[in-house]
Design a protein around this motif. Sequence first.
Motif, PDB file in Angstrom:
ATOM      1  N   GLN A  62      37.206  44.178  30.201  1.00  0.00           N
ATOM      2  CA  GLN A  62      38.228  43.640  31.100  1.00  0.00           C
ATOM      3  C   GLN A  62      39.357  44.653  31.246  1.00  0.00           C
ATOM      4  O   GLN A  62      39.582  45.476  30.363  1.00  0.00           O
ATOM      5  CB  GLN A  62      38.794  42.333  30.553  1.00  0.00           C
ATOM      6  N   ASP A  63      40.042  44.558  32.377  1.00  0.00           N
ATOM      7  CA  ASP A  63      41.188  45.422  32.641  1.00  0.00           C
ATOM      8  C   ASP A  63      42.290  44.547  33.237  1.00  0.00           C
ATOM      9  O   ASP A  63      42.017  43.695  34.095  1.00  0.00           O
ATOM     10  CB  ASP A  63      40.798  46.525  33.628  1.00  0.00           C
ATOM     11  N   PRO A  64      43.544  44.736  32.835  1.00  0.00           N
ATOM     12  CA  PRO A  64      44.633  43.890  33.348  1.00  0.00           C
ATOM     13  C   PRO A  64      44.798  43.955  34.867  1.00  0.00           C
ATOM     14  O   PRO A  64      45.099  42.940  35.500  1.00  0.00           O
ATOM     15  CB  PRO A  64      45.879  44.428  32.649  1.00  0.00           C
ATOM     16  N   ASP A  65      44.582  45.112  35.457  1.00  0.00           N
ATOM     17  CA  ASP A  65      44.730  45.231  36.916  1.00  0.00           C
ATOM     18  C   ASP A  65      43.603  44.512  37.654  1.00  0.00           C
ATOM     19  O   ASP A  65      43.838  43.874  38.690  1.00  0.00           O
ATOM     20  CB  ASP A  65      44.787  46.706  37.331  1.00  0.00           C
ATOM     21  N   GLU A  67      41.955  41.973  36.432  1.00  0.00           N
ATOM     22  CA  GLU A  67      42.205  40.543  36.211  1.00  0.00           C
ATOM     23  C   GLU A  67      43.298  40.017  37.144  1.00  0.00           C
ATOM     24  O   GLU A  67      43.232  38.891  37.625  1.00  0.00           O
ATOM     25  CB  GLU A  67      42.551  40.269  34.752  1.00  0.00           C
ATOM     26  N   ARG A  68      44.297  40.830  37.425  1.00  0.00           N
ATOM     27  CA  ARG A  68      45.355  40.438  38.372  1.00  0.00           C
ATOM     28  C   ARG A  68      44.748  40.206  39.756  1.00  0.00           C
ATOM     29  O   ARG A  68      45.054  39.217  40.423  1.00  0.00           O
ATOM     30  CB  ARG A  68      46.434  41.518  38.434  1.00  0.00           C
ATOM     31  N   GLN A 121      52.891  43.171  42.195  1.00  0.00           N
ATOM     32  CA  GLN A 121      53.686  42.742  41.044  1.00  0.00           C
ATOM     33  C   GLN A 121      55.185  42.695  41.380  1.00  0.00           C
ATOM     34  O   GLN A 121      56.019  43.195  40.637  1.00  0.00           O
ATOM     35  CB  GLN A 121      53.431  43.660  39.845  1.00  0.00           C
TER      36      GLN A 121
END
Length: 153
Positions: A62-65, A67-68, A121
């Motif tokens: 998984q990657d935060p970007d 997931e966003r 963001q």
Amino acid sequence: RAAPSPTMMENKVFLSFTFYSTILIIKMYVVAIITGQVRLRKKAFANPEDALRNGGLQYHRQDPDVERCRRAHRNDMENIFPFLFLGAIYSLLDPSPTVARIHFFIFCAGRIVHTIAYLLQLRAPARSLAYSVAQLPCFSMALQILLATTLYW
């Protein structure tokens, strides 16, 4: 090929609904494409076979970007699909074309701003404000549908 129903093509409210709904569906496709591009750029794949094809199992992560982007897309599905139902039924109630167009425009603009705020963001409360503004026409349409149909149940 069957000709379009003259009644449907003469319904200005339905044509306006169709226009704004199509814009929203295209926006959802764009968010899906962005999600895929961020996955490729960040090398963060949800499926092992995709990771193997793109460098190895270490990229099955998984990657935060990513997931966003996925959350933005999921939020669209949670809000645009109900709008499609409400807007279609609302169009059958013979509302004022101008008032209906305002409903559809506000929802569409709110969802576009919401997505921009999510993906870029932007500082709070930009995203929640866009979400709230977009909910107002949905609430209005739902209320009008309930008022119009209450007599029949």
